[in-house]
Motif scaffolding. Sequence first.
Motif, PDB file in Angstrom:
ATOM      1  N   GLY A   1       0.744  -1.201   0.083  1.00 50.98           N
ATOM      2  CA  GLY A   1       0.025   0.056   0.101  1.00 50.98           C
ATOM      3  C   GLY A   1       0.952   1.402  -0.134  1.00 50.98           C
ATOM      4  N   VAL A   2       2.122   1.099  -0.352  1.00 48.65           N
ATOM      5  CA  VAL A   2       3.091   2.440  -0.293  1.00 48.65           C
ATOM      6  C   VAL A   2       3.363   2.639  -1.713  1.00 48.65           C
ATOM      7  CG1 VAL A   2       5.370   3.120   0.406  1.00 48.65           C
ATOM      8  CG2 VAL A   2       3.890   1.766   1.784  1.00 48.65           C
ATOM      9  N   ASP A   3       2.816   3.687  -2.527  1.00 48.66           N
ATOM     10  CA  ASP A   3       3.083   4.120  -3.797  1.00 48.66           C
ATOM     11  C   ASP A   3       3.551   5.572  -3.681  1.00 48.66           C
ATOM     12  OD1 ASP A   3       2.949   4.388  -6.372  1.00 48.66           O
ATOM     13  OD2 ASP A   3       1.009   4.180  -6.707  1.00 48.66           O
ATOM     14  N   PRO A   4       5.229   5.732  -3.830  1.00 50.52           N
ATOM     15  CA  PRO A   4       5.644   7.065  -3.722  1.00 50.52           C
ATOM     16  C   PRO A   4       5.029   7.805  -4.575  1.00 50.52           C
ATOM     17  CG  PRO A   4       7.244   5.357  -3.482  1.00 50.52           C
ATOM     18  CD  PRO A   4       6.098   4.641  -3.772  1.00 50.52           C
ATOM     19  N   SER A   5       4.847   7.587  -5.893  1.00 44.87           N
ATOM     20  CA  SER A   5       4.382   8.702  -6.911  1.00 44.87           C
ATOM     21  C   SER A   5       2.900   8.758  -6.823  1.00 44.87           C
ATOM     22  CB  SER A   5       5.095   8.291  -8.337  1.00 44.87           C
ATOM     23  OG  SER A   5       4.251   6.923  -8.638  1.00 44.87           O
ATOM     24  N   GLY A   6       2.280   7.660  -6.284  1.00 45.67           N
ATOM     25  CA  GLY A   6       0.761   7.865  -6.557  1.00 45.67           C
ATOM     26  C   GLY A   6       0.327   7.257  -7.848  1.00 45.67           C
ATOM     27  N   HIS A   7       1.279   6.799  -8.830  1.00 42.84           N
ATOM     28  CA  HIS A   7       0.733   6.385 -10.138  1.00 42.84           C
ATOM     29  C   HIS A   7       1.483   5.111 -10.323  1.00 42.84           C
ATOM     30  CE1 HIS A   7      -1.150  10.096 -10.700  1.00 42.84           C
ATOM     31  NE2 HIS A   7      -0.235  10.588 -10.132  1.00 42.84           N
ATOM     32  N   GLY A   8       2.098   4.163  -9.354  1.00 44.18           N
ATOM     33  CA  GLY A   8       2.355   2.869  -9.781  1.00 44.18           C
ATOM     34  C   GLY A   8       4.011   2.805  -9.732  1.00 44.18           C
ATOM     35  N   VAL A   9       4.497   1.888 -10.008  1.00 40.60           N
ATOM     36  CA  VAL A   9       5.991   1.624 -10.028  1.00 40.60           C
ATOM     37  C   VAL A   9       6.674   2.198 -11.110  1.00 40.60           C
ATOM     38  CG1 VAL A   9       7.870  -0.398 -10.434  1.00 40.60           C
ATOM     39  CG2 VAL A   9       5.615  -0.884  -8.842  1.00 40.60           C
ATOM     40  N   GLU A  10       6.333   2.413 -12.140  1.00 42.29           N
ATOM     41  CA  GLU A  10       7.200   3.175 -13.121  1.00 42.29           C
ATOM     42  C   GLU A  10       7.209   4.646 -13.021  1.00 42.29           C
ATOM     43  OE1 GLU A  10       9.986   3.307 -15.764  1.00 42.29           O
ATOM     44  OE2 GLU A  10       8.956   1.482 -15.275  1.00 42.29           O
ATOM     45  N   ALA A  11       6.214   4.987 -12.479  1.00 43.01           N
ATOM     46  CA  ALA A  11       6.261   6.491 -12.253  1.00 43.01           C
ATOM     47  C   ALA A  11       7.159   6.932 -11.062  1.00 43.01           C
ATOM     48  CB  ALA A  11       4.818   7.117 -11.936  1.00 43.01           C
TER      49      ALA A  11
ATOM     50  N   LYS B   1      14.928  11.112 -10.977  1.00 47.01           N
ATOM     51  CA  LYS B   1      15.330  12.212 -10.966  1.00 47.01           C
ATOM     52  C   LYS B   1      16.032  13.036  -9.992  1.00 47.01           C
ATOM     53  CE  LYS B   1      11.178  13.589 -14.011  1.00 47.01           C
ATOM     54  NZ  LYS B   1       9.793  14.173 -13.883  1.00 47.01           N
ATOM     55  N   LEU B   2      15.395  12.118  -8.434  1.00 42.36           N
ATOM     56  CA  LEU B   2      15.999  12.630  -7.288  1.00 42.36           C
ATOM     57  C   LEU B   2      17.579  12.342  -7.182  1.00 42.36           C
ATOM     58  CD1 LEU B   2      13.353  11.433  -4.845  1.00 42.36           C
ATOM     59  CD2 LEU B   2      13.980  13.840  -5.433  1.00 42.36           C
ATOM     60  N   HIS B   3      18.208  11.508  -8.078  1.00 38.23           N
ATOM     61  CA  HIS B   3      19.471  11.091  -8.169  1.00 38.23           C
ATOM     62  C   HIS B   3      19.894  11.146  -9.505  1.00 38.23           C
ATOM     63  CE1 HIS B   3      19.353   9.229  -4.036  1.00 38.23           C
ATOM     64  NE2 HIS B   3      17.990   9.104  -4.320  1.00 38.23           N
TER      65      HIS B   3
ATOM     66  N   ALA C   1      18.334   4.609  -2.547  1.00 39.64           N
ATOM     67  CA  ALA C   1      17.634   5.503  -3.315  1.00 39.64           C
ATOM     68  C   ALA C   1      16.346   5.519  -3.228  1.00 39.64           C
ATOM     69  CB  ALA C   1      17.925   5.229  -4.963  1.00 39.64           C
ATOM     70  N   VAL C   2      15.774   4.005  -2.872  1.00 39.05           N
ATOM     71  CA  VAL C   2      14.438   3.976  -2.714  1.00 39.05           C
ATOM     72  C   VAL C   2      14.164   4.629  -1.436  1.00 39.05           C
ATOM     73  CG1 VAL C   2      12.604   2.452  -1.932  1.00 39.05           C
ATOM     74  CG2 VAL C   2      14.221   1.666  -3.963  1.00 39.05           C
ATOM     75  N   ALA C   3      14.926   4.603  -0.301  1.00 37.27           N
ATOM     76  CA  ALA C   3      14.775   5.109   1.058  1.00 37.27           C
ATOM     77  C   ALA C   3      14.444   6.674   0.864  1.00 37.27           C
ATOM     78  CB  ALA C   3      15.870   4.843   1.884  1.00 37.27           C
ATOM     79  N   HIS C   4      15.435   7.301   0.139  1.00 32.23           N
ATOM     80  CA  HIS C   4      15.369   8.785  -0.165  1.00 32.23           C
ATOM     81  C   HIS C   4      14.035   9.245  -0.856  1.00 32.23           C
ATOM     82  CE1 HIS C   4      19.929   8.773   0.511  1.00 32.23           C
ATOM     83  NE2 HIS C   4      19.453   9.876   1.047  1.00 32.23           N
TER      84      HIS C   4
END
Length: 305
Positions: free
Chosen positions: A125-135, A142-144, A154-157
């Motif tokens: 239930g954790v979706d960092p972008s709100g739009h799925g894995v690829e997004a 972009k962060l790295h 990188a995932v932790a950041h």
Amino acid sequence: MNDTFDAHVHTCRSDAAPDQTPEAVCRAARAAGLGHLCITDHDRMLPDRLRRELREKYELDVISGCEFSAAAALSTDRRVTVHVLGLWLPDPNKSQALSAVLAHNQSQDFPSYCRAMLQKLLELGVDPSGHGVEASFQLLRKLHPGTTHYGKNAVAHLLAHTGFAATPQEAKDRWLSAFGERRAFVPAGDYCRYADLKLAMDAANTGLSVLCHLYYYQLAPEENEELVRRFRELGGQALEVDYGFYTPEQQAELMGYCRKYGLLPAASSDRHETVHPFKLGDPRWFRALRDRCRELHGALPSQEE
């Protein structure tokens, strides 16, 4: 220049925080009072020109180095990814053993490795972008912008950046740590076929080799000793002993391995974040490591005296 040292530090060129540029790391190390700093990015070395510029600008001994990822097969039939530092490494253009391992390890499928963790997070239930894995993966990129070595840091950041954790460390502790519940943890070896330990040791031994964070691998006691013994048989020279995450009991056991196998102790922070303190290692240890490297190579490879 004092002889305090930190033998294991990362920058944004591999998997440290995006703001941890080589210049920012050297500036912070100088402010912390370090005399010698080895930047050991994962399977990547600082260009020698940049290293020398940083050395001169910050009046800090910036040592050429690298943290090599390696695949080790144990007699218990376990196959584990381990990490070996190379300190005082030569120019990789002048060493086939060094350049071959760097090229091989840099070619691994880090995007698939990260996507696997993002998929596990999505299932929780954790979706960092709100739009799925690829997004989410594209946002991570972009962060790295300074690296292609994407991994759990990188995932932790990404999780901290998008509000799923207060800090990257909290994100790792909660979801990604090899020591915790590991709910979204994926072993790098599932996607990355790193160089065999012997080949990685051939590369690290062009300078001075150090076996990293022994207890990170979560091996049985007899497997820990087997790994230390094999490291020594392959020409290994030192073992991380003074390490920020070790208990006094663990450090005592590591010193016992050093005595038993003729290894030198090293001090390391494994610093990835601004909030992580540098390790001000014992100057006597540093001088012993430097002298051993000189004994092996006659001079410190590609270093100014």
